[in-house]
Design a protein around this motif. Structure first.
Motif, PDB file in Angstrom:
ATOM      1  N   PRO A  53       0.851  -1.188   0.000  1.00  0.00           N
ATOM      2  CA  PRO A  53       0.000   0.000   0.000  1.00  0.00           C
ATOM      3  C   PRO A  53       0.888   1.240   0.000  1.00  0.00           C
ATOM      4  CG  PRO A  53      -0.697  -1.554   1.675  1.00  0.00           C
ATOM      5  CD  PRO A  53       0.613  -2.053   1.133  1.00  0.00           C
ATOM      6  N   GLN A  54       0.364   2.338  -0.475  1.00  0.00           N
ATOM      7  CA  GLN A  54       1.189   3.520  -0.665  1.00  0.00           C
ATOM      8  C   GLN A  54       0.942   4.591   0.380  1.00  0.00           C
ATOM      9  OE1 GLN A  54       0.716   4.794  -4.715  1.00  0.00           O
ATOM     10  NE2 GLN A  54       1.950   3.121  -5.469  1.00  0.00           N
ATOM     11  N   GLY A  55       1.855   5.554   0.392  1.00  0.00           N
ATOM     12  CA  GLY A  55       1.730   6.761   1.179  1.00  0.00           C
ATOM     13  C   GLY A  55       1.815   7.936   0.225  1.00  0.00           C
ATOM     14  N   SER A  56       1.702   9.145   0.756  1.00  0.00           N
ATOM     15  CA  SER A  56       1.748  10.335  -0.091  1.00  0.00           C
ATOM     16  C   SER A  56       2.875  11.264   0.352  1.00  0.00           C
ATOM     17  CB  SER A  56       0.431  11.113  -0.003  1.00  0.00           C
ATOM     18  OG  SER A  56      -0.597  10.410  -0.619  1.00  0.00           O
ATOM     19  N   LEU A  57       3.419  11.965  -0.623  1.00  0.00           N
ATOM     20  CA  LEU A  57       4.398  13.005  -0.357  1.00  0.00           C
ATOM     21  C   LEU A  57       3.842  14.301  -0.920  1.00  0.00           C
ATOM     22  CD1 LEU A  57       7.193  14.074   0.513  1.00  0.00           C
ATOM     23  CD2 LEU A  57       8.001  13.452  -1.780  1.00  0.00           C
ATOM     24  N   ARG A  58       3.672  15.276  -0.050  1.00  0.00           N
ATOM     25  CA  ARG A  58       3.258  16.612  -0.474  1.00  0.00           C
ATOM     26  C   ARG A  58       4.433  17.533  -0.248  1.00  0.00           C
ATOM     27  NH1 ARG A  58      -2.623  17.066   2.443  1.00  0.00           N
ATOM     28  NH2 ARG A  58      -3.647  15.524   1.129  1.00  0.00           N
ATOM     29  N   GLY A  59       4.642  18.419  -1.203  1.00  0.00           N
ATOM     30  CA  GLY A  59       5.768  19.328  -1.064  1.00  0.00           C
ATOM     31  C   GLY A  59       5.510  20.668  -1.690  1.00  0.00           C
ATOM     32  N   GLN A  60       6.466  21.563  -1.475  1.00  0.00           N
ATOM     33  CA  GLN A  60       6.392  22.894  -2.061  1.00  0.00           C
ATOM     34  C   GLN A  60       7.814  23.343  -2.368  1.00  0.00           C
ATOM     35  OE1 GLN A  60       4.965  26.157   0.395  1.00  0.00           O
ATOM     36  NE2 GLN A  60       4.041  27.118  -1.390  1.00  0.00           N
ATOM     37  N   ALA A  76       8.595  37.072   1.253  1.00  0.00           N
ATOM     38  CA  ALA A  76       9.147  35.922   1.964  1.00  0.00           C
ATOM     39  C   ALA A  76       8.598  34.658   1.326  1.00  0.00           C
ATOM     40  CB  ALA A  76       8.762  35.995   3.433  1.00  0.00           C
ATOM     41  N   ASN A  77       9.457  33.692   1.167  1.00  0.00           N
ATOM     42  CA  ASN A  77       9.062  32.390   0.628  1.00  0.00           C
ATOM     43  C   ASN A  77       8.147  32.483  -0.594  1.00  0.00           C
ATOM     44  OD1 ASN A  77      10.582  31.075   2.537  1.00  0.00           O
ATOM     45  ND2 ASN A  77       8.889  30.960   3.976  1.00  0.00           N
ATOM     46  N   VAL A  78       8.693  32.959  -1.661  1.00  0.00           N
ATOM     47  CA  VAL A  78       7.963  33.078  -2.920  1.00  0.00           C
ATOM     48  C   VAL A  78       7.777  31.677  -3.513  1.00  0.00           C
ATOM     49  CG1 VAL A  78       8.033  34.043  -5.257  1.00  0.00           C
ATOM     50  CG2 VAL A  78       8.950  35.346  -3.336  1.00  0.00           C
ATOM     51  N   PRO A  79       6.535  31.253  -3.751  1.00  0.00           N
ATOM     52  CA  PRO A  79       6.319  29.939  -4.367  1.00  0.00           C
ATOM     53  C   PRO A  79       6.851  29.916  -5.796  1.00  0.00           C
ATOM     54  CG  PRO A  79       4.216  30.998  -3.864  1.00  0.00           C
ATOM     55  CD  PRO A  79       5.301  31.948  -3.472  1.00  0.00           C
ATOM     56  N   GLN A 102       0.902  26.448  -9.413  1.00  0.00           N
ATOM     57  CA  GLN A 102       1.017  27.907  -9.272  1.00  0.00           C
ATOM     58  C   GLN A 102       1.464  28.311  -7.868  1.00  0.00           C
ATOM     59  OE1 GLN A 102      -1.456  29.957 -11.612  1.00  0.00           O
ATOM     60  NE2 GLN A 102      -0.742  31.957 -10.963  1.00  0.00           N
ATOM     61  N   ASP A 103       1.062  27.537  -6.872  1.00  0.00           N
ATOM     62  CA  ASP A 103       1.449  27.845  -5.491  1.00  0.00           C
ATOM     63  C   ASP A 103       2.742  27.137  -5.077  1.00  0.00           C
ATOM     64  OD1 ASP A 103       0.512  25.255  -5.412  1.00  0.00           O
ATOM     65  OD2 ASP A 103      -0.826  25.575  -3.705  1.00  0.00           O
ATOM     66  N   GLY A 104       3.456  26.560  -6.059  1.00  0.00           N
ATOM     67  CA  GLY A 104       4.716  25.887  -5.783  1.00  0.00           C
ATOM     68  C   GLY A 104       4.566  24.476  -5.236  1.00  0.00           C
ATOM     69  N   SER A 105       3.336  23.983  -5.153  1.00  0.00           N
ATOM     70  CA  SER A 105       3.111  22.682  -4.534  1.00  0.00           C
ATOM     71  C   SER A 105       3.151  21.532  -5.537  1.00  0.00           C
ATOM     72  CB  SER A 105       1.764  22.666  -3.805  1.00  0.00           C
ATOM     73  OG  SER A 105       0.706  22.729  -4.747  1.00  0.00           O
ATOM     74  N   PHE A 106       3.390  20.335  -4.995  1.00  0.00           N
ATOM     75  CA  PHE A 106       3.341  19.104  -5.778  1.00  0.00           C
ATOM     76  C   PHE A 106       2.937  17.970  -4.852  1.00  0.00           C
ATOM     77  CE2 PHE A 106       7.595  19.322  -4.044  1.00  0.00           C
ATOM     78  CZ  PHE A 106       7.873  18.030  -3.643  1.00  0.00           C
ATOM     79  N   GLN A 107       2.489  16.864  -5.429  1.00  0.00           N
ATOM     80  CA  GLN A 107       2.126  15.694  -4.644  1.00  0.00           C
ATOM     81  C   GLN A 107       2.353  14.440  -5.482  1.00  0.00           C
ATOM     82  OE1 GLN A 107      -1.678  15.858  -2.721  1.00  0.00           O
ATOM     83  NE2 GLN A 107      -1.654  13.693  -2.180  1.00  0.00           N
ATOM     84  N   VAL A 108       2.901  13.392  -4.845  1.00  0.00           N
ATOM     85  CA  VAL A 108       3.093  12.099  -5.501  1.00  0.00           C
ATOM     86  C   VAL A 108       2.745  10.994  -4.505  1.00  0.00           C
ATOM     87  CG1 VAL A 108       4.849  12.849  -7.156  1.00  0.00           C
ATOM     88  CG2 VAL A 108       5.556  12.060  -4.904  1.00  0.00           C
ATOM     89  N   ARG A 109       2.365   9.824  -5.031  1.00  0.00           N
ATOM     90  CA  ARG A 109       2.107   8.642  -4.201  1.00  0.00           C
ATOM     91  C   ARG A 109       3.302   7.706  -4.353  1.00  0.00           C
ATOM     92  NH1 ARG A 109      -2.218   7.874  -1.641  1.00  0.00           N
ATOM     93  NH2 ARG A 109      -2.408   5.642  -1.932  1.00  0.00           N
ATOM     94  N   LEU A 110       3.753   7.168  -3.216  1.00  0.00           N
ATOM     95  CA  LEU A 110       4.945   6.332  -3.195  1.00  0.00           C
ATOM     96  C   LEU A 110       4.751   5.141  -2.260  1.00  0.00           C
ATOM     97  CD1 LEU A 110       7.471   9.270  -2.726  1.00  0.00           C
ATOM     98  CD2 LEU A 110       7.223   7.897  -4.804  1.00  0.00           C
ATOM     99  N   ALA A 111       5.445   4.062  -2.542  1.00  0.00           N
ATOM    100  CA  ALA A 111       5.482   2.924  -1.626  1.00  0.00           C
ATOM    101  C   ALA A 111       6.295   3.330  -0.399  1.00  0.00           C
ATOM    102  CB  ALA A 111       6.114   1.725  -2.322  1.00  0.00           C
ATOM    103  N   PRO A 112       6.063   2.694   0.737  1.00  0.00           N
ATOM    104  CA  PRO A 112       6.841   3.022   1.935  1.00  0.00           C
ATOM    105  C   PRO A 112       8.344   2.844   1.694  1.00  0.00           C
ATOM    106  CG  PRO A 112       4.974   1.643   2.503  1.00  0.00           C
ATOM    107  CD  PRO A 112       5.036   1.678   1.003  1.00  0.00           C
ATOM    108  N   GLY A 113       9.138   3.746   2.283  1.00  0.00           N
ATOM    109  CA  GLY A 113      10.589   3.659   2.149  1.00  0.00           C
ATOM    110  C   GLY A 113      11.236   5.030   2.168  1.00  0.00           C
ATOM    111  N   GLY A 114      12.532   5.058   1.926  1.00  0.00           N
ATOM    112  CA  GLY A 114      13.288   6.294   1.892  1.00  0.00           C
ATOM    113  C   GLY A 114      13.526   6.744   0.463  1.00  0.00           C
TER     114      GLY A 114
END
Length: 146
Positions: A53-60, A76-79, A102-114
């Motif tokens: 099963p997967q987890g999610s990574l959200r970032g900016q 400050a912190n321009v996206p 547009q807000d600098g964000s992204f999201q991906v689904r990944l299997a557990p791990g590093g």
């Protein structure tokens, strides 16, 4: 006449084959007596047997305070929008990619791990750990000179 009997027998076989199905639908005792399969394979959201099963990574992706050459503002912190992101596993293979919104964000689904998350233009990276069913977060701050 033999052809007529063949057709009659074929129809009788088809109808006779349907009665057990119809009976099973209306008869709870018969339906409940059917044993479940001995083992069912685990299936991930991707539909692959045995996959985790997967987890999610959200970032900016952001730039520090200062003049942002793309937007022309001081803040400050321009996206940062439109930057490609790659996610690499421990072997260095790319396992996911995204482009910041547009807000600098992204999201991906990944299997557990590093994993190593890399902003592809300035090559800023961070290590992340993904847990099953959890949402992990990361912020990549790229330099203004990039």
């Amino acid at each position: 006449m033999a052809a007529g009997w063949s057709a009659t027998l074929a129809i009788a076989a088809m109808v006779g084959g349907l009665f057990p199905i119809i009976g099973a639908c209306g008869d709870s005792a018969q339906r409940d007596s059917v044993p479940p399969p001995a083992t069912a394979p685990s299936v991930s959201a991707a539909g692959q047997p045995g996959a985790q099963p997967q987890g999610s990574l959200r970032g900016q992706v952001v730039r520090p305070p200062g003049r942002d050459p793309r937007s022309g503002i001081v803040a400050a912190n321009v996206p940062v929008s439109g930057d490609p992101i790659v996610v690499r596993d421990g072997a260095g293979d790319t396992v996911a990619s995204a482009v910041t919104g547009q807000d600098g964000s992204f999201q991906v689904r990944l299997a557990p791990g590093g994993y190593l998350v890399v902003e592809s233009i300035c090559k800023v990276s961070r290590q992340v750990s993904i847990r099953r069913g959890a949402i992990s977060s990361v912020t990549l701050t790229i330099p203004n000179v990039c």
